[in-house]
Design a protein around this motif. Structure first.
Motif, mmCIF file in Angstrom:
data_model
loop_
_atom_site.group_PDB
_atom_site.id
_atom_site.type_symbol
_atom_site.label_atom_id
_atom_site.label_comp_id
_atom_site.label_asym_id
_atom_site.label_seq_id
_atom_site.Cartn_x
_atom_site.Cartn_y
_atom_site.Cartn_z
ATOM 1 N N PRO A 96 -18.364 -25.237 33.545
ATOM 2 C CA PRO A 96 -19.710 -25.905 34.255
ATOM 3 C C PRO A 96 -20.883 -25.078 33.664
ATOM 4 O O PRO A 96 -20.782 -24.191 33.420
ATOM 5 N N VAL A 97 -21.822 -25.892 33.878
ATOM 6 C CA VAL A 97 -23.310 -25.409 33.623
ATOM 7 C C VAL A 97 -23.643 -24.165 34.730
ATOM 8 O O VAL A 97 -23.315 -24.585 35.946
ATOM 9 N N PHE A 98 -23.797 -23.213 34.400
ATOM 10 C CA PHE A 98 -24.389 -21.989 35.192
ATOM 11 C C PHE A 98 -25.588 -22.221 36.074
ATOM 12 O O PHE A 98 -26.379 -22.963 35.673
ATOM 13 N N GLY A 99 -25.340 -21.613 37.050
ATOM 14 C CA GLY A 99 -26.394 -21.601 38.132
ATOM 15 C C GLY A 99 -27.636 -20.641 37.286
ATOM 16 O O GLY A 99 -27.272 -19.911 36.575
ATOM 17 N N GLN A 100 -28.708 -20.891 37.750
ATOM 18 C CA GLN A 100 -29.980 -20.199 37.248
ATOM 19 C C GLN A 100 -29.930 -18.610 37.714
ATOM 20 O O GLN A 100 -30.612 -17.757 37.354
ATOM 21 N N ASN A 101 -29.610 -18.444 39.002
ATOM 22 C CA ASN A 101 -29.549 -17.246 39.648
ATOM 23 C C ASN A 101 -28.538 -16.221 39.529
ATOM 24 O O ASN A 101 -27.247 -16.342 39.255
ATOM 25 N N ILE A 102 -29.091 -15.021 38.705
ATOM 26 C CA ILE A 102 -28.197 -13.878 38.380
ATOM 27 C C ILE A 102 -27.939 -13.020 39.653
ATOM 28 O O ILE A 102 -28.851 -12.553 40.389
ATOM 29 N N LYS A 103 -26.519 -12.892 39.855
ATOM 30 C CA LYS A 103 -26.248 -12.004 40.821
ATOM 31 C C LYS A 103 -25.843 -10.611 40.286
ATOM 32 O O LYS A 103 -25.374 -10.633 39.101
ATOM 33 N N PRO A 104 -26.219 -9.502 41.115
ATOM 34 C CA PRO A 104 -25.668 -8.173 40.676
ATOM 35 C C PRO A 104 -24.020 -8.192 40.711
ATOM 36 O O PRO A 104 -23.513 -8.872 41.577
ATOM 37 N N LEU A 105 -23.671 -7.209 39.851
ATOM 38 C CA LEU A 105 -22.265 -6.974 39.763
ATOM 39 C C LEU A 105 -21.891 -5.975 40.871
ATOM 40 O O LEU A 105 -22.351 -5.008 40.855
ATOM 41 N N THR A 106 -21.056 -6.516 41.788
ATOM 42 C CA THR A 106 -20.908 -5.668 43.159
ATOM 43 C C THR A 106 -19.476 -4.949 42.850
ATOM 44 O O THR A 106 -18.383 -5.556 42.551
ATOM 45 N N LEU A 107 -19.741 -3.520 42.925
ATOM 46 C CA LEU A 107 -18.519 -2.819 42.919
ATOM 47 C C LEU A 107 -17.816 -2.314 44.363
ATOM 48 O O LEU A 107 -18.464 -1.449 45.021
ATOM 49 N N SER A 108 -16.850 -2.997 44.610
ATOM 50 C CA SER A 108 -16.373 -2.669 46.093
ATOM 51 C C SER A 108 -15.228 -1.633 46.087
ATOM 52 O O SER A 108 -14.764 -1.557 44.705
#
Ligand SMILES: [Zn+2]
Length: 628
Positions: free
Chosen positions: A28-40
């Motif tokens: 799918p075409v990606f969204g424009q918003n880059i999310k941080p990689l969350t280390l839980s």
């Protein structure tokens, strides 16, 4: 150079199209918003995925301070798969992503980048609030500069929690900037890496065993097929080195330039060539395909040429490398259908190989989602194929052995059949010979009987002949004697006389009898053996070879007129005592008077010497005729 650059541009455009297409299909075409990689606390691995931004540094002039400054913020664009390939080889690329560590148990995290083909990689990780620490790595640099002595690029993350911080990666790599990787907690990372090395160890151990095994097989059997198989396995190892990097780590850690060759088409080229050679030896009935093998080499060469020039998109180059394999696959199946049973395991093995190569190539180029399965499918394919091929060797050996055994049995059967036939023929011949011998013997006996009969008959005939001869002789003698007696009793005319002595031969015959009636004695040596000569009843002494004519030493020696007339003169003189005149005699005999007189004179001389007491007429003749 112009057409080449046009080709290269075309190549990028084509690649763009291909990936644009694949992107539409698979992602799918990606969204424009880059999310941080969350280390839980619950996460052990967080993939980088596509939560990245990219910046092209065309002149390779930016520093970390510049790109991390706020005025560069807007120049980063969302990272997309297609950027990875439609890249400008001369540019430097900056990748940026954010990390937010929200785990509270004291876990350490590492970032692991799997794209080990990168030539020059600088990873900037903040150490405190703002300072970035530079970590350098890549295929261009000796292995020892790495933070972790591992084939993947691994870096420690700082102990910064509950706040998002950026990580920058500066990439200079003409071979591609596709970034694959993840952030892992150290416990998971350690076990994951250990397992990965364990399985790679198994894989290479397997290859080493195969290589040694095939070298030994080659040494004992002297079959070149094993050499090609060994080369093929070695090329498999080099193909694997490209994406697992073990070659660089263990074989040439101080010589990064070798990576340049390993990461190119060369291992694939060797792999295909090795396989073509090997297959040529393996596929039993494909000797009629010899020309096709040249075609396969030609395809591989052309593909290699195109790859080096860079006309084709990389992915097409790799897919084209599969073409000879597919053709061989088709040949093997065709052969199998025509009865080459030995090909069955080869076909199964190659099915695995082809599938694994397709998965691997597709994984590299993002056609399939890149994961452990795609990355190591080639290794799995090689191992499965090798196991099946080893079995195929045994299978082929068994089939060949069976065929040989059958051929041997056929020969034995044929020999036995021949022997039976031979014996039969011999016996028939013997019978024939016996029959024929018997027949011949019978014929011979018949012939002998006939001969015996003939001999008896001949003997009888001879006897009869002899008797007949004897009778004839007696008869003749009697007739002659009678006639001679008659003419002696009275004087007869010459005409009458000639009836008794009609020819000169009759005279000579009489003379012969007269001369040699009591045996022959050579006048020269007294020998009594002679041979008859055909001329005038002459005889030749067998000892001194003196030839004595019938007239020699007689009154007729060197006689100049016919002896019949001379005979009559003798008769006339001895009988009539000269009553007839010389003139009458000469006219009766048609001789000249002088000739008559000469001979009569000779006769009269001899007659005068003849003793009167011997009154035998015969002796008188003999006395006159034979010289004393
Ligand atoms: Zn003699």
């Amino acid at each position: 150079l112009l057409p080449l650059s046009v080709f290269k541009t075309g190549r990028y455009v084509l690649t763009g199209f291909i990936f644009f297409g694949f992107t539409l299909i698979f992602q799918p075409v990606f969204g424009q918003n880059i999310k941080p990689l969350t280390l839980s606390d619950i996460a052990k691995e967080v993939p980088l995925g596509h939560q990245m931004e990219i910046l092209e540094d065309v002149h390779s002039k930016y520093t970390i301070h510049e790109v991390s400054a706020s005025n560069f913020n807007d120049q980063f664009k969302p990272y997309r798969e297609e950027y990875t390939y439609a890249l400008n080889p001369d540019s430097v690329y900056w990748i940026r992503f954010y990390v937010n560590n929200v785990s509270h148990q004291q876990k350490k995290w590492v970032i692991e980048i799997l794209s080990i083909q990168m030539e020059d990689l600088e990873v900037y990780i903040p150490s405190g609030r703002k300072d970035f620490v530079r970590h350098q790595t890549g295929q261009h640099h000796p292995f020892r500069i790495r933070d972790y002595a591992l084939t993947n690029f691994v870096f420690d993350l700082p102990d910064i929690r509950d706040t998002s911080y950026p990580i920058y990666i500066r990439i200079k790599s003409p071979t591609g900037i596709g970034i694959e990787g993840s952030i892992k907690n150290q416990a998971y990372f350690t076990s994951y890496t250990t397992n990965e090395y364990f399985f790679l160890g198994l894989y290479y151990g397997f290859l080493i065993i195969l290589i040694i095994y095939n070298i030994l097989l080659m040494a004992t059997s002297k079959e070149v097929a094993y050499l090609f198989y060994t080369l093929y396995i070695v090329s498999c190892a080099f193909v694997s080195f490209e994406y697992d990097g073990l070659g660089f780590q263990y074989l040439w850690p101080g010589h990064p330039f070798i990576n340049h060759y390993i990461n190119g088409y060369l291992p694939w080229f060797l792999f295909i060539v090795g396989f073509i050679f090997y297959a040529q030896y393996f596929i039993v009935r494909s000797y009629q395909y010899k020309k096709i093998y040249y075609v396969l080499f030609a395809i591989t060469m052309v593909d290699m040429g195109l790859a080096v020039v860079g006309v084709l998109p990389e992915i097409l180059t790799y897919y084209l490398f599969m073409l000879p394999l597919l053709i061989i696959y088709a040949i093997a199946i065709d052969d199998y259908r025509k009865g080459a049973k030995a090909n069955r395991y080869f076909i199964v093995g190659q099915s695995f190989l082809l599938l694994s190569i397709f998965i691997t190539i597709s994984g590299w180029f993002g056609v399939l989602e890149s994961n452990l399965f795609t990355v190591y499918s080639f290794n799995a394919g090689v191992v499965l194929e090798a196991i099946i091929f080893s079995y195929a060797f045994i299978d082929k050996y068994n089939i060949t052995k069976l065929e040989k055994e059958k051929a041997r049995q056929d020969v034995i059967d044929q020999l036995e059949e021949n022997k039976v036939l031979q014996t039969k023929v011999n016996r028939e011949l013997e019978i024939k010979v016996q029959e024929r011998t018997l027949q011949l013997q019978q014929e011979k006996e018949k012939l002998n009987n006939a001969n015996e009969k003939l001999e008896v008959l001949m003997a009888e005939v001879n006897k009869m002949n002899s008797k007949l001869d004897f009778d004839n002789w007696h008869l003749n003698k009697k007739v002659n004697e009678v006639t001679i007696a008659r003419i002696r009793a009275q004087e007869v005319s010459f005409e009458e006389f000639t009836k008794v002595f009609p020819t000169e031969f009759s005279c000579f015959s009489f003379l012969e009898k007269l001369k040699w009636e009591n045996g022959y004695h050579c006048l020269k040596c007294g020998n009594d053996k002679y041979t008859r000569l055909p001329k005038l009843l002459s005889r030749r002494c067998s000892k001194c070879l003196y030839i004595e004519s019938v007239t020699t030493a007689t009154i007729f020696h060197s006689l100049k007129f016919p002896i019949t007339k001379a005979f009559y003169i003798i008769y006339h003189c001895s009988f009539s005592e000269g009553k007839t005149t010389l003139d009458e005699l000469s006219s009766m005999l048609d001789l000249r008077r002088n000739t008559c007189w000469n001979f009569k004179k000779k006769v009269m001389e001899r007659l005068a010497d003849y003793s009167s007491k011997d009154k035998n007429q015969n002796s008188k003749w003999e006395f006159i005729m034979i010289d004393r």
